[in-house]
Design an enzyme around this catalytic site. Structure first.
Site, PDB file in Angstrom:
ATOM      1  N   TYR A 144      -1.733  -0.669  10.955  1.00 38.31           N
ATOM      2  CA  TYR A 144      -1.864  -1.328   9.646  1.00 38.31           C
ATOM      3  C   TYR A 144      -0.659  -1.018   8.766  1.00 38.31           C
ATOM      4  O   TYR A 144       0.012  -1.919   8.255  1.00 38.31           O
ATOM      5  CB  TYR A 144      -3.155  -0.886   8.950  1.00 38.31           C
ATOM      6  CG  TYR A 144      -3.193  -1.221   7.470  1.00 38.31           C
ATOM      7  CD1 TYR A 144      -3.221  -2.549   7.040  1.00 38.31           C
ATOM      8  CD2 TYR A 144      -3.180  -0.216   6.488  1.00 38.31           C
ATOM      9  CE1 TYR A 144      -3.243  -2.869   5.681  1.00 38.31           C
ATOM     10  CE2 TYR A 144      -3.195  -0.530   5.134  1.00 38.31           C
ATOM     11  CZ  TYR A 144      -3.225  -1.857   4.741  1.00 38.31           C
ATOM     12  OH  TYR A 144      -3.240  -2.169   3.397  1.00 38.31           O
ATOM     13  N   LYS A 167       2.338  -3.438   7.280  1.00 33.88           N
ATOM     14  CA  LYS A 167       2.608  -3.594   5.847  1.00 33.88           C
ATOM     15  C   LYS A 167       4.049  -3.185   5.537  1.00 33.88           C
ATOM     16  O   LYS A 167       4.718  -3.811   4.724  1.00 33.88           O
ATOM     17  CB  LYS A 167       1.626  -2.757   5.016  1.00 33.88           C
ATOM     18  CG  LYS A 167       0.197  -3.245   5.036  1.00 33.88           C
ATOM     19  CD  LYS A 167       0.014  -4.639   4.450  1.00 33.88           C
ATOM     20  CE  LYS A 167       0.233  -4.675   2.950  1.00 33.88           C
ATOM     21  NZ  LYS A 167      -0.068  -6.024   2.390  1.00 33.88           N
ATOM     22  N   THR A 216       0.820  -1.209   0.000  1.00 33.55           N
ATOM     23  CA  THR A 216       0.000   0.000   0.000  1.00 33.55           C
ATOM     24  C   THR A 216       0.859   1.266   0.000  1.00 33.55           C
ATOM     25  O   THR A 216       2.017   1.231   0.462  1.00 33.55           O
ATOM     26  CB  THR A 216      -0.904  -0.013   1.262  1.00 33.55           C
ATOM     27  OG1 THR A 216      -1.464   1.271   1.441  1.00 33.55           O
ATOM     28  CG2 THR A 216      -0.124  -0.344   2.523  1.00 33.55           C
ATOM     29  N   ASP A 217       0.282   2.377  -0.456  1.00 33.35           N
ATOM     30  CA  ASP A 217       0.986   3.665  -0.387  1.00 33.35           C
ATOM     31  C   ASP A 217       1.092   4.177   1.048  1.00 33.35           C
ATOM     32  O   ASP A 217       1.871   5.080   1.335  1.00 33.35           O
ATOM     33  CB  ASP A 217       0.299   4.717  -1.279  1.00 33.35           C
ATOM     34  CG  ASP A 217      -1.181   4.932  -0.975  1.00 33.35           C
ATOM     35  OD1 ASP A 217      -1.697   4.338  -0.006  1.00 33.35           O
ATOM     36  OD2 ASP A 217      -1.822   5.703  -1.709  1.00 33.35           O
ATOM     37  N   GLU A 218       0.303   3.567   1.962  1.00 33.17           N
ATOM     38  CA  GLU A 218       0.251   4.088   3.332  1.00 33.17           C
ATOM     39  C   GLU A 218       1.578   3.916   4.072  1.00 33.17           C
ATOM     40  O   GLU A 218       1.813   4.572   5.086  1.00 33.17           O
ATOM     41  CB  GLU A 218      -0.894   3.430   4.110  1.00 33.17           C
ATOM     42  CG  GLU A 218      -2.225   3.677   3.425  1.00 33.17           C
ATOM     43  CD  GLU A 218      -3.418   3.205   4.228  1.00 33.17           C
ATOM     44  OE1 GLU A 218      -3.365   3.246   5.462  1.00 33.17           O
ATOM     45  OE2 GLU A 218      -4.412   2.802   3.600  1.00 33.17           O
TER      46      GLU A 218
HETATM   47  P1  NAD Z   1      -9.378  -7.827   2.232  1.00 34.98           P
HETATM   48  O1  NAD Z   1      -9.396  -7.504   3.679  1.00 34.98           O
HETATM   49  O2  NAD Z   1     -10.594  -7.585   1.417  1.00 34.98           O
HETATM   50  O3  NAD Z   1      -8.991  -9.359   2.025  1.00 34.98           O
HETATM   51  C1  NAD Z   1      -7.927  -9.961   2.692  1.00 34.98           C
HETATM   52  C2  NAD Z   1      -8.028 -11.462   2.528  1.00 34.98           C
HETATM   53  O4  NAD Z   1      -6.897 -12.034   3.196  1.00 34.98           O
HETATM   54  C3  NAD Z   1      -9.279 -12.075   3.161  1.00 34.98           C
HETATM   55  O5  NAD Z   1      -9.851 -13.023   2.288  1.00 34.98           O
HETATM   56  C4  NAD Z   1      -8.765 -12.732   4.440  1.00 34.98           C
HETATM   57  O6  NAD Z   1      -9.505 -13.874   4.826  1.00 34.98           O
HETATM   58  C5  NAD Z   1      -7.340 -13.083   4.032  1.00 34.98           C
HETATM   59  N1  NAD Z   1      -6.430 -13.148   5.189  1.00 34.98           N
HETATM   60  C6  NAD Z   1      -6.272 -12.220   6.165  1.00 34.98           C
HETATM   61  N2  NAD Z   1      -5.371 -12.641   7.056  1.00 34.98           N
HETATM   62  C7  NAD Z   1      -4.946 -13.844   6.631  1.00 34.98           C
HETATM   63  C8  NAD Z   1      -4.004 -14.797   7.133  1.00 34.98           C
HETATM   64  N3  NAD Z   1      -3.349 -14.578   8.272  1.00 34.98           N
HETATM   65  N4  NAD Z   1      -3.808 -15.920   6.436  1.00 34.98           N
HETATM   66  C9  NAD Z   1      -4.484 -16.171   5.274  1.00 34.98           C
HETATM   67  N5  NAD Z   1      -5.390 -15.332   4.769  1.00 34.98           N
HETATM   68  C10 NAD Z   1      -5.615 -14.184   5.443  1.00 34.98           C
HETATM   69  O7  NAD Z   1      -8.133  -7.022   1.648  1.00 34.98           O
HETATM   70  P2  NAD Z   1      -7.937  -6.384   0.200  1.00 34.98           P
HETATM   71  O8  NAD Z   1      -8.547  -5.047   0.180  1.00 34.98           O
HETATM   72  O9  NAD Z   1      -8.338  -7.396  -0.803  1.00 34.98           O
HETATM   73  O10 NAD Z   1      -6.359  -6.197   0.177  1.00 34.98           O
HETATM   74  C11 NAD Z   1      -5.506  -7.192  -0.368  1.00 34.98           C
HETATM   75  C12 NAD Z   1      -4.066  -6.726  -0.257  1.00 34.98           C
HETATM   76  O11 NAD Z   1      -3.903  -5.498  -0.965  1.00 34.98           O
HETATM   77  C13 NAD Z   1      -3.609  -6.450   1.181  1.00 34.98           C
HETATM   78  O12 NAD Z   1      -2.267  -6.862   1.295  1.00 34.98           O
HETATM   79  C14 NAD Z   1      -3.695  -4.950   1.306  1.00 34.98           C
HETATM   80  O13 NAD Z   1      -2.763  -4.483   2.235  1.00 34.98           O
HETATM   81  C15 NAD Z   1      -3.321  -4.537  -0.106  1.00 34.98           C
HETATM   82  N6  NAD Z   1      -3.855  -3.230  -0.518  1.00 34.98           N
HETATM   83  C16 NAD Z   1      -5.185  -2.979  -0.413  1.00 34.98           C
HETATM   84  C17 NAD Z   1      -5.665  -1.752  -0.845  1.00 34.98           C
HETATM   85  C18 NAD Z   1      -7.132  -1.424  -0.771  1.00 34.98           C
HETATM   86  O14 NAD Z   1      -7.518  -0.271  -1.011  1.00 34.98           O
HETATM   87  N7  NAD Z   1      -8.014  -2.381  -0.493  1.00 34.98           N
HETATM   88  C19 NAD Z   1      -4.793  -0.784  -1.349  1.00 34.98           C
HETATM   89  C20 NAD Z   1      -3.430  -1.104  -1.471  1.00 34.98           C
HETATM   90  C21 NAD Z   1      -2.974  -2.339  -1.052  1.00 34.98           C
END
Ligand code: NAD
Length: 353
Positions: free
Chosen positions: A163, A167, A138-140
């Site tokens: 968070y 990350k 993430t950009d955060e």
């Molecule tokens: P989400 O919360 O919708 O989904 C996360 C998934 O990971 C879920 O299905 C959960 O069951 C699974 N999970 C969580 N902990 C786990 C563990 N210990 N073992 C196995 N599975 C596990 O998240 P998202 O929005 O789909 O984000 C996915 C990735 O992208 C993350 O790494 C997040 O940091 C990154 N990201 C998200 C965004 C955003 O805006 N959503 C932006 C930039 C980066």
């Protein structure tokens, strides 16, 4: 090499494939001629297998928590992956304020276990040069910008929430596995994703749901925080290109250039709902300013020129049109988010300390 040729017959392990972004990864991969997709997911509150309904039998699911080191190693033996796409994480900042332990376990210990298993597997297979480990971040992790300027790949890490700190730690582990062991990793950092199937605690689905139900639209602080928004389909097309065309050991910022204040996002939602329901009173009257999130970052913005020139990627969705489509999707799919609200998320305010 064409994308079809690149992905043909690949075996892919996707962590977090039942999540918002992970499921879009699986959906896009299912249109490529890959050999096998194995989803590794703990199935936390944020997971939802209905996101994968359209994929039907093109993937298999292993319910595994990344904290469970031996289960992760077993999963590599079963999946025999050519490519690992690491999307599993605890992802909601507000929840990280209330319960940081889960973030340390999933995002830091979990990423360590995944790297450890990937390295053992890759070494056992004779270190194939085509192997890839994509880490989605993430950009955060860069902290907060003022009114001007952009983050780029050389910006110093300055995470400010549990968070983003977790990350950031996971990014450092991934980079260390490149520098120390030459595991072929690529790291991407991206801004706020939006689109269908997002868990209704996140800004856009939360506001659509509340507006439809005539409930207050809670804006944190002054609502002037700026985020860079990217449609999840554009983010995932960029991730797949990063794997195809990116260089190992590199970091790429994936940015849309669509900077918006939280207030303007919520106003855009209200405008769209008003177009659909001109008979109802102004939805924006429901906007309510509430206590700010502790440590709330003011602005994130990305200079994505390195990634764009490396891969030729650009987003297909403008934010204006993407928001309209997304609002319409939540309006048409109320059954989905209402069930989540009934079963596991009651729209309580999270992250107040
Ligand atoms: P989400 O919360 O919708 O989904 C996360 C998934 O990971 C879920 O299905 C959960 O069951 C699974 N999970 C969580 N902990 C786990 C563990 N210990 N073992 C196995 N599975 C596990 O998240 P998202 O929005 O789909 O984000 C996915 C990735 O992208 C993350 O790494 C997040 O940091 C990154 N990201 C998200 C965004 C955003 O805006 N959503 C932006 C930039 C980066």
């Amino acid at each position: 090499m064409s994308a079809e040729l690149y992905w043909k017959d690949k075996r892919i392990l996707v962590t977090g494939g039942a999540g918002f972004i992970g499921a879009e990864i699986v959906r896009q991969l299912s249109h490529l001629n890959v050999k096998r997709i194995v989803v590794l997911d703990k199935l936390t509150y944020a997971a939802d297998l209905r996101r994968l309904d359209s994929v039907k039998d093109n993937y298999s699911l292993k319910k595994v928590a990344l904290e469970d080191s031996s289960a992760v190693q077993d999963a590599f033996q079963e999946a025999q992956p050519d490519i690992v796409i690491h999307a599993a994480a605890e992802s909601h900042v507000d929840r990280s304020i209330d319960g940081p332990e889960d973030f340390v376990q999933s995002n830091i210990v979990g990423t360590f276990n995944l790297l450890h298993a990937a390295l053992s597997f890759w070494t056992e297979k004779g270190k194939p040069s085509q192997f890839r480990f994509l880490h989605i971040s993430t950009d955060e992790i860069y902290g907060s910008l003022g009114e001007a300027g952009f983050f780029d790949e050389t910006s110093p890490y300055d995470p400010r929430s549990p968070y983003s700190a977790s990350k950031a730690a996971s990014d450092h582990l991934v980079k260390a596995w490149w520098h120390t062991y030459k595991l072929p990793v690529i790291t991407t950092n991206c801004g706020n994703n939006y689109g269908p199937w997002q868990f209704p605690e996140k800004l856009i689905p939360l506001m659509v749901a509340n507006a439809i139900d005539g409930k207050p639209l809670p804006l944190y602080g002054d609502g002037q925080q700026v985020r860079e928004w990217i449609h999840v389909t554009d983010h995932v097309s960029a991730l797949l290109l990063a794997i195809e065309k990116g260089s190992t050991g590199e970091t790429y910022l994936i940015g849309s250039g669509e900077e918006k204040t939280n207030r303007s996002v919520v106003e855009g939602i209200c405008d769209r709902l008003h177009q659909k329901h001109p008979d109802k009173k102004t939805f924006s009257d429901l906007i309510a300013y509430v206590q700010d999130r502790p440590g709330h970052d003011q602005r994130y913005a990305l200079d994505a020129s390195k990634f764009r020139s490396k891969t030729g990627w650009s987003p297909k969705n403008t934010f204006e049109q993407g928001l309209i489509d997304t609002v319409d999707w939540y309006v048409e799919n109320q059954l989905w988010w209402r069930q989540i609200q009934a079963e596991k998320y009651h729209q309580e305010r999270l992250g107040i300390f």
